[in-house]
Scaffold this motif. Structure first.
Motif, mmCIF file in Angstrom:
data_model
loop_
_atom_site.group_PDB
_atom_site.id
_atom_site.type_symbol
_atom_site.label_atom_id
_atom_site.label_comp_id
_atom_site.label_asym_id
_atom_site.label_seq_id
_atom_site.Cartn_x
_atom_site.Cartn_y
_atom_site.Cartn_z
ATOM 1 N N TYR A 274 157.210 92.266 42.008
ATOM 2 C CA TYR A 274 156.340 92.336 40.840
ATOM 3 C C TYR A 274 156.967 91.641 39.631
ATOM 4 C CZ TYR A 274 152.669 95.428 42.538
ATOM 5 O OH TYR A 274 151.589 95.956 43.200
ATOM 6 N N GLY A 275 158.207 91.152 39.797
ATOM 7 C CA GLY A 275 158.879 90.441 38.712
ATOM 8 C C GLY A 275 159.754 91.314 37.844
ATOM 9 N N TYR B 255 154.401 80.205 44.940
ATOM 10 C CA TYR B 255 153.783 81.285 44.173
ATOM 11 C C TYR B 255 152.576 80.794 43.378
ATOM 12 C CZ TYR B 255 157.901 84.060 45.292
ATOM 13 O OH TYR B 255 158.888 84.744 45.951
ATOM 14 N N LEU B 256 152.675 79.582 42.869
ATOM 15 C CA LEU B 256 151.534 79.016 42.153
ATOM 16 C C LEU B 256 150.357 78.806 43.097
ATOM 17 C CD1 LEU B 256 150.407 77.826 39.530
ATOM 18 C CD2 LEU B 256 151.390 75.622 40.199
ATOM 19 N N GLU C 158 153.493 85.796 37.609
ATOM 20 C CA GLU C 158 154.779 86.052 36.957
ATOM 21 C C GLU C 158 155.919 85.374 37.704
ATOM 22 O OE1 GLU C 158 157.749 87.479 34.464
ATOM 23 O OE2 GLU C 158 155.582 87.520 34.162
ATOM 24 N N LEU C 159 155.884 85.431 39.035
ATOM 25 C CA LEU C 159 156.968 84.857 39.815
ATOM 26 C C LEU C 159 156.931 83.332 39.814
ATOM 27 C CD1 LEU C 159 157.204 87.284 42.852
ATOM 28 C CD2 LEU C 159 158.631 87.183 40.818
ATOM 29 N N ALA C 160 155.752 82.739 39.706
ATOM 30 C CA ALA C 160 155.670 81.275 39.600
ATOM 31 C C ALA C 160 156.415 80.810 38.356
ATOM 32 C CB ALA C 160 154.214 80.832 39.542
ATOM 33 N N ILE D 5 163.884 77.545 43.342
ATOM 34 C CA ILE D 5 162.893 76.817 42.541
ATOM 35 C C ILE D 5 161.691 76.350 43.361
ATOM 36 C CG2 ILE D 5 162.542 74.689 41.228
ATOM 37 C CD1 ILE D 5 165.263 75.140 39.979
ATOM 38 N N PRO D 6 161.881 75.824 44.589
ATOM 39 C CA PRO D 6 160.684 75.417 45.353
ATOM 40 C C PRO D 6 159.688 76.537 45.576
ATOM 41 C CG PRO D 6 162.641 74.473 46.351
ATOM 42 C CD PRO D 6 163.120 75.417 45.284
#
Length: 707
Positions: A480-481, A69-70, A40-42, A63-64
């Motif tokens: 958790y987003g 996260y990915l 979710e955060l990615a 953004i980086p």
């Protein structure tokens, strides 16, 4: 191959042992949060506008983190365990750090044994990757690949092997999460420039050729970071970020972090006081402070440099002068001398990210000193090649130094368990996370709760996040987003803070029967009460608010534990948009509570964090109020009968929200977009095109392009 296997053993075995000893738990990152919901955060961090900070904030440099996260999501998918994913992350990064510094050490003429010594010093000194990890920041990525940047400069500039630009590109992709903080990008940029200039003096290159080489080196770094930092310029160009109070605080932090640093103890590799002073682990705070041992060690290193230069002056300067230059550059910002303090206090807008100089420049100092130490040791041994007794003495002297750095790691005692802050026991580990797991489960299983739109109001508001209860009480939801309104930090204006304090947390307002209607207009569907708080004086306020909410018929308590109480608003009609019909565009005399209560709520759909769509029908001109923090880059596109009839920029509504004066009537289709996201996509495309052309050129050049 033997060296590589040794590095795998060094990087993996201690981590595996400490994991199976049940002491290794998930770490909550501070500046760069470790994701509990990485997928979710990615997605969330790819967008410039992030709504999970109070009413939303333009987080361009966040953004980086989407790449980080990915990467974590991939590791979690492989391991099916968040703690194991973190183990795998540390293993990969430490193995990369060890091997990259080894390659660089070999490139400047170190033999296998002393290249191994350099790699161990780089990986386990007090500025090390594990220190970066202990303070939970993603500059661990830059730390791992910084030697590859320097190696690439050697190959490109000294040996004319231009295809090493690809290695710079790969290193930048790996280091990309570190550029969340501009200080790391600027420190890398300046370090590479200083190193190249020093090298140009030694190998007698012209300024034109040096400048051309620097362009080749910096181009792939610049093109990859261009979308982020160009958007950062747009985001801050008209905002006065640093008030006098903030500047004063930053200077104080800088002074505190540098008051006990001197050139001598920096040069010993032992100047680094740990980030935690009262901690349950191996006593770094005693070993790594200046004492007789560190002074003696510093004098020994100076002695080695001087003695070595007597017999191999030219080669010594060729190999070590660039690293001495890097060391001095980093030291200027790390010392609390008149120069460093003058530069910092007078260029605060530029240097504020360096308020923790150890943290921001440690990777440069660590690289420089690990190579200076090892190279000087090799030259000293060579000097006494025919005297076995002196060589044996040198080896015996070096071994305790290595053990000094390696002991905490190989005793598996490099991970803190807890510390004491203002008489409160604090832990960065996730035991407390599991106390909040029931809240997360309720929110995820509530079909009426829209994960990406609805907000959670967290009481009491606090400025202090870095402690066990308060930190996790708000940020555990963000990791958790989920979108929260939870702290006086992360706001866009002083008016936002006043609104939080004087209205949302005002007990008189909370007691009103229409309080639920007010917070529903702000997108709130749940309320979380932190019964235990970082700031103890807030405990009584939390109890009072909890009691008031328990007596409201339109709010239901769904969960209560020793740590928190969770309330849900009954039959909440949540909307981020409201219509205020008015005959004038001057509404400064209206009361904001009346506006929130009397305006008409409009249902809108969220396309992504930077785009909303809604349908409006009105017989009169009106204000469209968007309950996100005011930002000049939001724009409303007004469509009528399928045709775009007007584009409207926002005005600040009570200094808090975005408001659009809509002079059209009838049935309207309105799209509200965040303009910087469009800029980012455009700049990303430009970067990709230029980078592709550049790489194509590098792989197809013949001869020396600089001649």
């Amino acid at each position: 191959m033997i060296i590589l296997l040794l590095y795998i053993f060094i990087s993996l075995i201690p981590l595996v042992l400490i994991y199976y000893d049940n002491d290794f738990r998930i770490v909550i990152f501070h500046d760069s949060p470790y994701p509990l919901n990485s997928k979710e955060l990615a997605y969330l961090f790819f967008y410039i506008w992030r709504d999970n900070f109070n009413f939303g904030i333009a987080d361009v440099t966040g953004i980086p983190l989407s790449l980080f996260y990915l990467f974590i999501y991939i590791l979690e998918t492989i391991t099916v365990d968040k703690a194991l994913a973190q183990i795998l992350l540390l293993f990969i990064l430490n193995l990369l750090a060890l091997y990259s510094i080894y390659l660089l050490a070999k490139d400047i003429g170190l033999n296998n044994s002393l290249a191994l010594v350099a790699s161990l010093l780089y990986s386990f000194n007090p500025y090390s990757l594990y220190y970066c990890w202990r303070i939970f920041n993603t500059n661990i990525f830059l730390y791992s690949v910084f030697p590859l940047y320097i190696l690439s400069i050697n190959k490109i500039y000294r040996d004319k092997k231009y295809k090493y630009v690809v290695l710079i590109l790969i290193s930048t992709v790996i280091a990309y999460p570190s550029f969340t903080n501009p200080a790391f990008f600027l420190s890398l940029f300046v370090a590479l420039l200083i190193y190249l200039l020093t090298l140009s003096v030694l190998i007698k290159k012209s300024l034109i050729e040096t400048f051309a080489t620097f362009i080749i080196i910096i181009f792939p770094i610049f093109t990859l970071t261009f979308p982020v930092y160009t958007n950062l310029y747009f985001a801050v160009k008209e905002n006065n970020i640093f008030t006098k109070d903030v500047i004063h605080s930053l200077v104080k932090i800088y002074e505190f972090n540098t008051h006990n640093v001197t050139l001598l103890n920096l040069f010993t590799l032992t100047a680094m006081p740990p980030v935690y002073e009262n901690i349950e682990w191996y006593p770094f705070q005693d070993l790594y402070k200046t004492n007789n041992f560190t002074i003696a060690l510093g004098l020994f290193i100076v002695f080695m440099l001087t003695l070595s230069s007597i017999i191999q002056k030219n080669r010594l300067i060729y190999d070590l002068l660039p690293y001495i230059s890097l060391f001095l550059f980093a030291s200027f910002f790390t010392f609390n001398n008149e120069f460093g303090h003058y530069i910092f206090s007078n260029l605060i807008n530029l240097l504020a990210p360096w308020r923790d100089p150890y943290h921001k420049l440690g990777f440069i100092i660590a690289l420089s000193l690990s190579l200076i130490f090892s190279k000087s040791l090799q030259l000293l041994i060579k000097l006494f090649a025919k005297n076995n007794y002196i060589r044996l003495f040198i080896y015996l002297l070096v071994m305790p130094i290595l053990l000094f750095y390696l002991f905490p790691f190989f005793t598996l005692n490099f991970i803190p368990e807890s510390l004491t802050y203002e008489n409160t026991i604090i832990t960065p580990f996730t035991q407390v996370i599991y106390d909040y797991s029931r809240v997360i489960e309720i929110l995820k299983n509530d079909n009426s709760f829209n994960h990406s739109i609805d907000r959670i109001l967290v009481y009491p508001f606090t400025n202090t996040l870095w402690c066990e209860n308060g930190y996790l009480g708000s940020d555990i939801l963000r990791l958790y987003g989920f979108n929260t309104i939870s702290t006086l930090s992360h706001t866009n204006s002083l008016e936002s803070i006043k609104f939080l304090e004087n209205i949302l947390e005002n007990v008189t307002v909370i007691r009103q029967s229409n309080f639920v209607d007010i917070i529903s207009r702000l997108g709130v569907k749940y309320i979380l009460i932190r019964k235990q708080t970082c700031q103890r004086y807030l405990v009584d306020r939390a109890i009072v608010i909890k009691t008031i909410l328990e007596n409201k018929s339109n709010i239901i308590k769904v969960l209560e534990t020793e740590r928190f109480a969770l309330f849900k608003i009954k039959n909440a009609t949540v909307s981020r948009f409201a219509i205020l019909t008015t005959t004038t565009t001057e509404d400064s005399n209206l009361d904001i509570l009346n506006v929130l209560l009397t305006s008409r709520a409009v249902v809108a759909s969220k396309v992504d964090p930077s785009t909303w769509e809604l349908n409006v029908s009105s017989d009169t001109p009106f204000y469209l109020i968007f309950a996100n923090s005011y930002d000049q880059y939001w724009e409303a596109y007004i469509y009528k009968n399928g045709t775009l009839v007007r584009t409207i920029k926002p005005i600040s509504f009570y200094g808090i929200f975005n408001a659009f004066w809509i002079n059209e009537t009838g049935n309207l289709y309105i799209v509200v977009k965040y303009k910087l996201q469009e800029f980012f996509i455009l700049f990303l495309l430009i970067s990709f095109i230029f980078l592709s052309i550049f790489i194509f050129f590098i792989f197809h050049i013949k001869g020396d392009p600089l001649q």
